[in-house]
Design an enzyme around this catalytic site. Sequence first.
Site, mmCIF file in Angstrom:
data_model
loop_
_atom_site.group_PDB
_atom_site.id
_atom_site.type_symbol
_atom_site.label_atom_id
_atom_site.label_comp_id
_atom_site.label_asym_id
_atom_site.label_seq_id
_atom_site.Cartn_x
_atom_site.Cartn_y
_atom_site.Cartn_z
ATOM 1 N N ASP A 1 31.865 35.296 4.157
ATOM 2 C CA ASP A 1 32.180 34.466 2.991
ATOM 3 C C ASP A 1 31.351 34.899 1.780
ATOM 4 O O ASP A 1 31.853 34.941 0.654
ATOM 5 C CB ASP A 1 31.882 32.985 3.282
ATOM 6 C CG ASP A 1 32.908 32.343 4.186
ATOM 7 O OD1 ASP A 1 34.079 32.770 4.164
ATOM 8 O OD2 ASP A 1 32.539 31.412 4.928
ATOM 9 N N LYS B 1 30.884 26.797 12.177
ATOM 10 C CA LYS B 1 30.090 27.888 11.601
ATOM 11 C C LYS B 1 28.611 27.811 11.969
ATOM 12 O O LYS B 1 27.925 28.836 12.031
ATOM 13 C CB LYS B 1 30.258 27.913 10.080
ATOM 14 C CG LYS B 1 31.662 28.299 9.638
ATOM 15 C CD LYS B 1 31.758 28.421 8.128
ATOM 16 C CE LYS B 1 33.173 28.779 7.692
ATOM 17 N NZ LYS B 1 33.264 28.994 6.234
ATOM 18 N N SER C 1 45.494 27.132 8.852
ATOM 19 C CA SER C 1 44.780 28.381 8.581
ATOM 20 C C SER C 1 45.717 29.532 8.231
ATOM 21 O O SER C 1 46.707 29.780 8.927
ATOM 22 C CB SER C 1 43.931 28.777 9.792
ATOM 23 O OG SER C 1 43.320 30.036 9.567
#
Length: 275
Positions: free
Chosen positions: A105, A68, A17
């Site tokens: 996002d 998520k 990440s």
Amino acid sequence: MSEPRRAAVLGSPIAHSLSPVLHRAAYAELGLVHWSYDRFEVDEAALPGFIEGLDASWAGLSLTMPLKRAIIPLLDEVSATAASVEAVNTVVFTDDGRRVGDNTDIPGMVAALRERGVDKVESAAVLGAGATASSALAALAVVCAGPVTAYVRSPERAAEMRGWGERLGVDVITVDWADAAAALSAPLVIATTPAGATDAFTGSVPEAPGILFDVLYEPWPTELAAAWSAHGGAVVGGLDLLVHQALLQVEQMTGRIPAPLAAMRQAGEAALASR
């Protein structure tokens, strides 16, 4: 001195990440010396225990796969944007201890496109049908005036994409992946597929391509992005998306607006170059 404040990205796998690089660069630029941002390997089974173990020093969390959707039952509130795609990538802990989920996002995609001058297109194509593809459809609900053609590998995925389209108010046409090279003639192509999945399409890039948004950032450029650029087409990359969604996370978690876009992008580019 101000009380220490903590934030982190959770997911599995998480070692790759870039979020810590981006958020720490923002903290440095904003003078938030008492803020820290880490990464933790957390899967769906471990998520509830991790959340329950957080103390009042925590300001927020970034979430990547596979968390998520798993985070949603653990939250007190979910934004309309996140609810529209059943995916939360951002959690902010309020002063009164509530957990609020959002999805950066989607506005991150819109911002990355607008940065390249893409405010509205007449039609678009999406390669792939995973979680990122549903976010792409939500972004296209903002920037695409007409139909979106989704190129998918199975009837089940096709049905899912049409279902997302109905929920998001997007006219989605599904086509089998065998014909995916035809996607490249669309004014805007969003590639949401894993590394290597679009390599075979490099010979199908049109002479005057439109805009390619390839959500990958490593390896970069992808073979498709390189071929697209060679034909003079505009390319929006995964780092653009990553920086814009992280920028919105920093703003939500710290309350400092605007977050430093240039410093975050520079830190991300440097980190990728060093890998």
